[in-house]
Design an enzyme around this catalytic site. Structure first.
Site, short mmCIF file in Angstrom:
data_model
loop_
_atom_site.label_atom_id
_atom_site.label_comp_id
_atom_site.label_asym_id
_atom_site.label_seq_id
_atom_site.Cartn_x
_atom_site.Cartn_y
_atom_site.Cartn_z
N ILE A 1 101.86 30.43 31.15
CA ILE A 1 103.29 30.23 31.38
C ILE A 1 104.06 30.97 30.31
O ILE A 1 103.79 30.79 29.11
CB ILE A 1 103.63 28.73 31.37
CG1 ILE A 1 102.85 28.00 32.47
CG2 ILE A 1 105.13 28.51 31.52
CD1 ILE A 1 102.89 26.50 32.37
N ASN B 1 108.33 22.98 25.87
CA ASN B 1 108.01 21.76 25.10
C ASN B 1 109.08 21.46 24.07
O ASN B 1 109.47 20.30 23.89
CB ASN B 1 106.65 21.90 24.42
CG ASN B 1 105.51 21.63 25.36
OD1 ASN B 1 105.64 20.90 26.34
ND2 ASN B 1 104.37 22.22 25.07
N ASP C 1 104.00 18.65 30.25
CA ASP C 1 102.86 18.19 31.05
C ASP C 1 103.16 18.24 32.54
O ASP C 1 102.31 18.64 33.35
CB ASP C 1 102.45 16.77 30.65
CG ASP C 1 101.75 16.70 29.31
OD1 ASP C 1 101.43 17.76 28.72
OD2 ASP C 1 101.51 15.57 28.83
N GLU D 1 98.34 26.12 27.99
CA GLU D 1 99.03 26.52 29.22
C GLU D 1 98.34 27.68 29.92
O GLU D 1 98.92 28.34 30.76
CB GLU D 1 100.50 26.86 28.92
CG GLU D 1 100.74 28.19 28.27
CD GLU D 1 100.61 28.21 26.76
OE1 GLU D 1 101.01 29.21 26.18
OE2 GLU D 1 100.10 27.24 26.17
#
Length: 172
Positions: A51, A58, A67, A93
């Site tokens: 990603i 985050n 998440d 990720e």
């Protein structure tokens, strides 16, 4: 006892958060595909994706939303790949996809389809993109070199603006 052992085996091969297979399971499958490749010369490809700017997700929205994004991406991957493809959470990720019997151009098409779907999906963070690197096995490859090639292609995608799919052969 047999049912409990089967459940434990499944748990040991599954990423708890996403429900995808884990890195250990992927490594075993990659070894099997190399063995098959040496017997049949049937090509296969490997995709590594992550990603773009996930740390920002985050930091801005919190780890629970991070998440949720990982789970949503895992669901997209499961829908977009073929039945014979093997998806695993590789770490953080990063996700990895093993594409059996898949040459360069088909692997690139699959990668682009996934990239486009992720870009168009509705995310709790607004627009989200992925970068992907792909490598197709050659007779000179080992498990380590194939992963390294896909990883180099992933970094090629990131260096050229992210939200891209790059095949290792395009780096030459």
């Amino acid at each position: 006892l047999l049912e409990m052992n089967a459940a434990l085996v499944e748990l040991s091969m599954t990423d708890k958060l996403t429900g995808l297979k884990n890195r250990r399971f992927f490594q075993e499958q990659l070894e099997q595909h190399f063995n098959r490749f040496h017997e049949t010369a049937e090509p296969f490809s490997l995709c590594i994706l992550d990603i773009d700017h996930f740390k920002k997700v985050n930091d801005t929205y919190g780890h629970q939303v991070g998440d949720d994004v990982l789970v949503q991406l895992a669901q997209i991957l499961q829908i977009q790949v073929r039945l014979e493809d093997i998806i695993a959470r590789y770490g953080g990720e990063e996700f990895i996809i093993l594409l059996p019997e898949t040459e360069i151009h088909v692997a690139k098409e699959i990668g682009e389809k996934i990239r486009h779907t992720v870009e168009q999906d509705g995310w709790p963070t607004g627009r989200l993109t992925i970068s992907m690197g792909i490598a197709t096995v050659t007779s000179e490859d080992t498990e380590t070199t194939l992963i390294k090639k896909a990883d180099e292609a992933l970094y090629g995608s990131k260096e050229h603006g992210r939200n891209k799919v790059t095949h290792f052969h395009e780096l030459k």
